[in-house]
Design a protein around this motif. Structure first.
Motif, PDB file in Angstrom:
ATOM      1  N   VAL A  16     -28.289  24.804   5.276  1.00  0.00           N
ATOM      2  CA  VAL A  16     -28.096  23.356   5.925  1.00  0.00           C
ATOM      3  C   VAL A  16     -26.886  23.194   6.466  1.00  0.00           C
ATOM      4  CG1 VAL A  16     -28.446  20.969   5.282  1.00  0.00           C
ATOM      5  CG2 VAL A  16     -29.980  22.735   4.280  1.00  0.00           C
ATOM      6  N   PRO A  17     -26.826  22.956   7.806  1.00  0.00           N
ATOM      7  CA  PRO A  17     -25.362  22.837   8.417  1.00  0.00           C
ATOM      8  C   PRO A  17     -24.539  21.564   7.874  1.00  0.00           C
ATOM      9  CG  PRO A  17     -27.077  22.518   9.879  1.00  0.00           C
ATOM     10  CD  PRO A  17     -27.737  22.904   8.452  1.00  0.00           C
ATOM     11  N   GLU A  18     -25.447  20.794   7.453  1.00  0.00           N
ATOM     12  CA  GLU A  18     -24.863  19.376   7.073  1.00  0.00           C
ATOM     13  C   GLU A  18     -23.543  19.433   5.996  1.00  0.00           C
ATOM     14  OE1 GLU A  18     -26.002  14.842   5.720  1.00  0.00           O
ATOM     15  OE2 GLU A  18     -27.305  16.244   5.129  1.00  0.00           O
ATOM     16  N   ILE A  19     -23.560  20.400   5.045  1.00  0.00           N
ATOM     17  CA  ILE A  19     -22.744  20.694   4.293  1.00  0.00           C
ATOM     18  C   ILE A  19     -21.315  21.087   4.833  1.00  0.00           C
ATOM     19  CG2 ILE A  19     -23.145  23.019   3.859  1.00  0.00           C
ATOM     20  CD1 ILE A  19     -21.576  20.427   1.203  1.00  0.00           C
ATOM     21  N   PHE A  20     -21.352  21.663   6.009  1.00  0.00           N
ATOM     22  CA  PHE A  20     -19.965  21.889   6.835  1.00  0.00           C
ATOM     23  C   PHE A  20     -19.715  20.965   7.719  1.00  0.00           C
ATOM     24  CE2 PHE A  20     -22.079  26.094   5.561  1.00  0.00           C
ATOM     25  CZ  PHE A  20     -21.013  26.554   4.863  1.00  0.00           C
ATOM     26  N   GLY A  21     -20.537  19.692   7.878  1.00  0.00           N
ATOM     27  CA  GLY A  21     -20.095  18.778   8.801  1.00  0.00           C
ATOM     28  C   GLY A  21     -20.752  18.916  10.244  1.00  0.00           C
ATOM     29  N   MET A  22     -21.452  20.018  10.289  1.00  0.00           N
ATOM     30  CA  MET A  22     -22.161  20.218  11.756  1.00  0.00           C
ATOM     31  C   MET A  22     -23.561  19.447  11.904  1.00  0.00           C
ATOM     32  SD  MET A  22     -22.144  24.399  11.473  1.00  0.00           S
ATOM     33  CE  MET A  22     -20.493  25.201  11.722  1.00  0.00           C
ATOM     34  N   HIS A  23     -23.812  19.087  12.970  1.00  0.00           N
ATOM     35  CA  HIS A  23     -25.005  18.474  13.783  1.00  0.00           C
ATOM     36  C   HIS A  23     -26.126  19.407  13.459  1.00  0.00           C
ATOM     37  CE1 HIS A  23     -27.640  16.315  16.596  1.00  0.00           C
ATOM     38  NE2 HIS A  23     -27.071  15.232  16.450  1.00  0.00           N
ATOM     39  N   GLU A  24     -27.190  18.905  13.413  1.00  0.00           N
ATOM     40  CA  GLU A  24     -28.600  19.713  13.186  1.00  0.00           C
ATOM     41  C   GLU A  24     -28.962  20.479  14.597  1.00  0.00           C
ATOM     42  OE1 GLU A  24     -31.491  15.693  14.195  1.00  0.00           O
ATOM     43  OE2 GLU A  24     -31.628  16.884  12.592  1.00  0.00           O
ATOM     44  N   ASN A  25     -28.340  20.182  15.559  1.00  0.00           N
ATOM     45  CA  ASN A  25     -28.502  21.214  16.783  1.00  0.00           C
ATOM     46  C   ASN A  25     -28.001  22.448  16.557  1.00  0.00           C
ATOM     47  OD1 ASN A  25     -29.820  19.168  18.159  1.00  0.00           O
ATOM     48  ND2 ASN A  25     -28.142  18.315  19.351  1.00  0.00           N
ATOM     49  N   VAL A  26     -27.097  22.547  15.436  1.00  0.00           N
ATOM     50  CA  VAL A  26     -26.301  23.911  15.432  1.00  0.00           C
ATOM     51  C   VAL A  26     -27.471  24.921  14.976  1.00  0.00           C
ATOM     52  CG1 VAL A  26     -25.974  23.776  13.035  1.00  0.00           C
ATOM     53  CG2 VAL A  26     -24.399  24.954  14.525  1.00  0.00           C
ATOM     54  N   ASN A  27     -28.617  24.475  14.375  1.00  0.00           N
ATOM     55  CA  ASN A  27     -29.807  25.360  13.949  1.00  0.00           C
ATOM     56  C   ASN A  27     -30.400  26.007  15.348  1.00  0.00           C
ATOM     57  OD1 ASN A  27     -29.585  25.193  11.055  1.00  0.00           O
ATOM     58  ND2 ASN A  27     -30.665  23.471  11.165  1.00  0.00           N
ATOM     59  N   ILE A  28     -30.386  25.243  16.257  1.00  0.00           N
ATOM     60  CA  ILE A  28     -31.051  25.738  17.590  1.00  0.00           C
ATOM     61  C   ILE A  28     -29.982  26.541  18.113  1.00  0.00           C
ATOM     62  CG2 ILE A  28     -31.902  25.195  19.921  1.00  0.00           C
ATOM     63  CD1 ILE A  28     -32.460  21.932  18.733  1.00  0.00           C
ATOM     64  N   THR A  29     -28.912  26.408  18.470  1.00  0.00           N
ATOM     65  CA  THR A  29     -27.759  27.388  18.679  1.00  0.00           C
ATOM     66  C   THR A  29     -27.886  28.582  18.142  1.00  0.00           C
ATOM     67  OG1 THR A  29     -26.223  25.209  19.306  1.00  0.00           O
ATOM     68  CG2 THR A  29     -25.452  27.582  19.548  1.00  0.00           C
ATOM     69  N   LYS A  30     -27.999  28.659  16.791  1.00  0.00           N
ATOM     70  CA  LYS A  30     -27.999  29.700  16.115  1.00  0.00           C
ATOM     71  C   LYS A  30     -29.316  30.799  16.261  1.00  0.00           C
ATOM     72  CE  LYS A  30     -29.416  29.819  11.936  1.00  0.00           C
ATOM     73  NZ  LYS A  30     -30.548  30.508  11.735  1.00  0.00           N
ATOM     74  N   GLU A  31     -30.427  30.041  16.443  1.00  0.00           N
ATOM     75  CA  GLU A  31     -31.503  30.744  16.947  1.00  0.00           C
ATOM     76  C   GLU A  31     -31.543  31.261  18.254  1.00  0.00           C
ATOM     77  OE1 GLU A  31     -34.340  27.686  15.851  1.00  0.00           O
ATOM     78  OE2 GLU A  31     -34.178  28.071  13.600  1.00  0.00           O
ATOM     79  N   LEU A  32     -31.008  30.499  19.180  1.00  0.00           N
ATOM     80  CA  LEU A  32     -30.788  31.040  20.583  1.00  0.00           C
ATOM     81  C   LEU A  32     -30.079  32.138  20.534  1.00  0.00           C
ATOM     82  CD1 LEU A  32     -30.447  27.566  22.388  1.00  0.00           C
ATOM     83  CD2 LEU A  32     -32.379  29.140  22.732  1.00  0.00           C
ATOM     84  N   GLN A  33     -28.748  32.119  19.952  1.00  0.00           N
ATOM     85  CA  GLN A  33     -28.032  33.210  19.892  1.00  0.00           C
ATOM     86  C   GLN A  33     -28.570  34.429  19.187  1.00  0.00           C
ATOM     87  OE1 GLN A  33     -24.349  31.886  17.617  1.00  0.00           O
ATOM     88  NE2 GLN A  33     -23.724  31.169  19.586  1.00  0.00           N
ATOM     89  N   GLU A  34     -29.366  34.074  18.328  1.00  0.00           N
ATOM     90  CA  GLU A  34     -30.065  35.449  17.811  1.00  0.00           C
ATOM     91  C   GLU A  34     -31.502  35.965  18.655  1.00  0.00           C
ATOM     92  OE1 GLU A  34     -31.690  33.866  13.763  1.00  0.00           O
ATOM     93  OE2 GLU A  34     -29.735  34.140  12.861  1.00  0.00           O
ATOM     94  N   THR A  35     -31.862  35.071  19.268  1.00  0.00           N
ATOM     95  CA  THR A  35     -32.869  35.368  20.198  1.00  0.00           C
ATOM     96  C   THR A  35     -32.347  36.281  21.571  1.00  0.00           C
ATOM     97  OG1 THR A  35     -34.240  33.512  19.682  1.00  0.00           O
ATOM     98  CG2 THR A  35     -34.808  34.743  21.854  1.00  0.00           C
ATOM     99  N   LYS A  36     -31.172  35.754  21.935  1.00  0.00           N
ATOM    100  CA  LYS A  36     -30.393  36.357  22.962  1.00  0.00           C
ATOM    101  C   LYS A  36     -29.888  37.838  22.645  1.00  0.00           C
ATOM    102  CE  LYS A  36     -26.561  35.936  26.263  1.00  0.00           C
ATOM    103  NZ  LYS A  36     -25.975  37.231  25.865  1.00  0.00           N
ATOM    104  N   MET A  37     -29.512  38.118  21.429  1.00  0.00           N
ATOM    105  CA  MET A  37     -29.144  39.493  20.672  1.00  0.00           C
ATOM    106  C   MET A  37     -30.417  40.349  20.794  1.00  0.00           C
ATOM    107  SD  MET A  37     -26.523  38.387  17.714  1.00  0.00           S
ATOM    108  CE  MET A  37     -26.427  40.187  17.287  1.00  0.00           C
ATOM    109  N   VAL A  38     -31.316  39.915  20.453  1.00  0.00           N
ATOM    110  CA  VAL A  38     -32.711  40.639  20.456  1.00  0.00           C
ATOM    111  C   VAL A  38     -33.132  41.115  21.802  1.00  0.00           C
ATOM    112  CG1 VAL A  38     -35.030  40.841  19.963  1.00  0.00           C
ATOM    113  CG2 VAL A  38     -33.569  39.896  18.264  1.00  0.00           C
ATOM    114  N   PHE A  39     -33.198  40.331  22.728  1.00  0.00           N
ATOM    115  CA  PHE A  39     -33.604  40.438  23.996  1.00  0.00           C
ATOM    116  C   PHE A  39     -32.570  41.340  24.750  1.00  0.00           C
ATOM    117  CE2 PHE A  39     -36.639  37.202  23.127  1.00  0.00           C
ATOM    118  CZ  PHE A  39     -37.823  37.574  24.072  1.00  0.00           C
ATOM    119  N   ASP A  40     -31.144  40.975  24.509  1.00  0.00           N
ATOM    120  CA  ASP A  40     -30.211  42.224  25.173  1.00  0.00           C
ATOM    121  C   ASP A  40     -30.291  43.444  24.693  1.00  0.00           C
ATOM    122  OD1 ASP A  40     -29.180  39.978  26.373  1.00  0.00           O
ATOM    123  OD2 ASP A  40     -27.408  39.593  25.261  1.00  0.00           O
ATOM    124  N   SER A  41     -30.723  43.711  23.520  1.00  0.00           N
ATOM    125  CA  SER A  41     -31.064  44.917  22.798  1.00  0.00           C
ATOM    126  C   SER A  41     -32.098  45.748  23.379  1.00  0.00           C
ATOM    127  CB  SER A  41     -30.908  44.923  21.209  1.00  0.00           C
ATOM    128  OG  SER A  41     -29.820  44.473  20.541  1.00  0.00           O
TER     129      SER A  41
END
Length: 414
Positions: free
Chosen positions: A93-118
């Motif tokens: 839950v990113p809220e404990i670090f003061g982050m916006h809920e959109n950060v979950n989308i960013t994280k998932e996009l980065q993970e997806t990008k890493m998979v497709f790059d591989s």
């Protein structure tokens, strides 16, 4: 961690009143901050430390560590009571670090990008090793398509005659130097593509460098040989070429029509040189040492301008990540749900004496060339990615946006 705990125990046991500022400084700046070299990272570290080194944690019952109260200090109890509370804490839950809920989308996009790059790297390696006629035909189409879009090199001699070195106009020098940098990149791309055509036709040997370029082109990535001469960019091949041509066109229009009213900040190869030129014009106009001049910033309510400002420069092409700009209120506000980036209106970079600039009610927003948010120190003494700190008005304290990870970007990844 062990040192910080021992220091905290000493202060609790030996002092009637806990010196929060001293404890925060020792933990944040000394014990942890001493290992953090980047000033923006230290700023984030201190913002996180201040969440937990707070008087309210001691004095208030079940003090909330985040706005929703999902994370809070548990009430007094025995060992099992605390374990039970820990089991109820949700994961990721990113809220404990003061982050916006959109950060979950960013994280998932980065993970997806890493998979497709591989996957693309594996596919590209297989295609490159096969050397089939189909891949040669596809490669030839890509090479011809890019070559057909590339314009001629900038005429530097004509540029220097039209925009000579003038004491009161540093932008002439900025323009010519930018043209020279883009010429070097343009030649690198053009020569490599011409050699690629010859190698496909069998006129020259397909060496290791050309093979790497071919592999990158086939999977839609920018070749490493180009990036060595290029400005920072995380765009795929198609987006990179479109962006590159737009930058060339920006400087061609500057050459043909004169200095633009609004500068495309994202279009510069060496952005710091442009910003230094703007400060230098102001310093020379008012006979002020350039070391005593810094930018103040005013975000306008419009996206176009017919006339330039009295001093400084109008700049466009900046995106916000982690927040958005409210044009009516004229300040930073929370991002919309599922909207990761917001384009800023025109920003007026106003050179002023440092002593006249006020930071009250503002957030110092780091500006980067790409979303990677990291770079190396180049031979010019500037970072290859960080540009400058934008001063943006805000009704929230600076720590709020620091924990949100708010920054400005000159270029997106698409």
């Amino acid at each position: 961690m062990r040192i910080s705990v021992r220091q905290l125990q000493i202060f609790i046991n030996q002092y009637e009143e806990i010196p929060y500022e001293a404890v925060t400084y020792l933990t944040g700046e000394c014990n942890y901050g001493g290992r953090v070299t980047d000033d923006k990272d230290r700023r984030l570290l201190m913002a996180l430390v201040n969440i937990f080194y707070s008087k309210d944690i001691v004095e208030k019952s079940q003090h909330k560590l985040c706005p929703s109260g999902l994370f809070h200090i548990p009430a007094d109890g025995d060992y099992e009571h605390y374990l039970e509370y820990i089991r109820t804490i949700p994961e990721q839950v990113p809220e404990i670090f003061g982050m916006h809920e959109n950060v979950n989308i960013t994280k998932e996009l980065q993970e997806t990008k890493m998979v497709f790059d591989s996957i693309l790297l594996t596919t590209g390696a297989a295609a490159g090793g096969a050397g089939g006629g189909g891949s040669d035909e596809a490669l030839s189409d890509i090479v011809n398509d890019i070559l057909g879009k590339l314009p001629a090199d900038f005429d530097l001699d004509a540029s220097m005659k039209r925009y000579p070195v003038v004491y009161n106009e540093s932008m002439n020098t900025v323009l010519v130097q930018e043209m020279e940098r883009f010429n070097n990149l343009l030649r690198t791309i053009r020569i490599s593509l011409i050699n690629m055509k010859k190698a496909i036709a069998g006129f020259i040997v397909m060496n290791a460098e050309l093979e790497n370029i071919a592999r990158a082109l086939l999977i839609g990535k920018v070749p490493d040989a180009w990036m060595k001469r290029s400005y920072p960019s995380l765009k795929p091949l198609a987006g990179y070429i479109t962006d590159f041509l737009a930058r060339l066109n920006f400087f061609q229009e500057w050459y043909e029509n004169g200095k633009p009213t609004v500068f495309w900040l994202s279009g510069f190869y060496f952005t710091q040189a442009f910003l230094t030129g703007a400060r230098q014009n102001f310093a020379r106009r008012y006979t002020i040492p350039i070391d005593a001049v810094e930018f103040d910033f005013e975000v306008l309510t419009k996206d176009t301008a017919d006339l330039p400002g009295d001093d400084g420069v109008y700049c466009a092409g900046v995106y916000l990540e982690g927040a958005r700009w409210d044009r009516e209120r004229g300040s930073l506000v929370e991002s919309h749900h599922k909207v990761l980036f917001e384009q800023m209106p025109i920003i007026w970079f106003k050179p002023m004496k440092k002593v006249d600039i006020s930071m009250e009610g503002c957030y110092e927003c780091p500006t980067y060339k790409t979303s990677e948010r990291k770079g190396t120190l180049s031979t010019t003494g500037h970072s290859t990615n960080f540009v400058l700190m934008l001063k943006l008005k805000s009704d929230f304290p600076q720590a709020h946006w620091v924990k949100r990870g708010v920054c400005a970007l000159c270029s997106l990844d698409d």
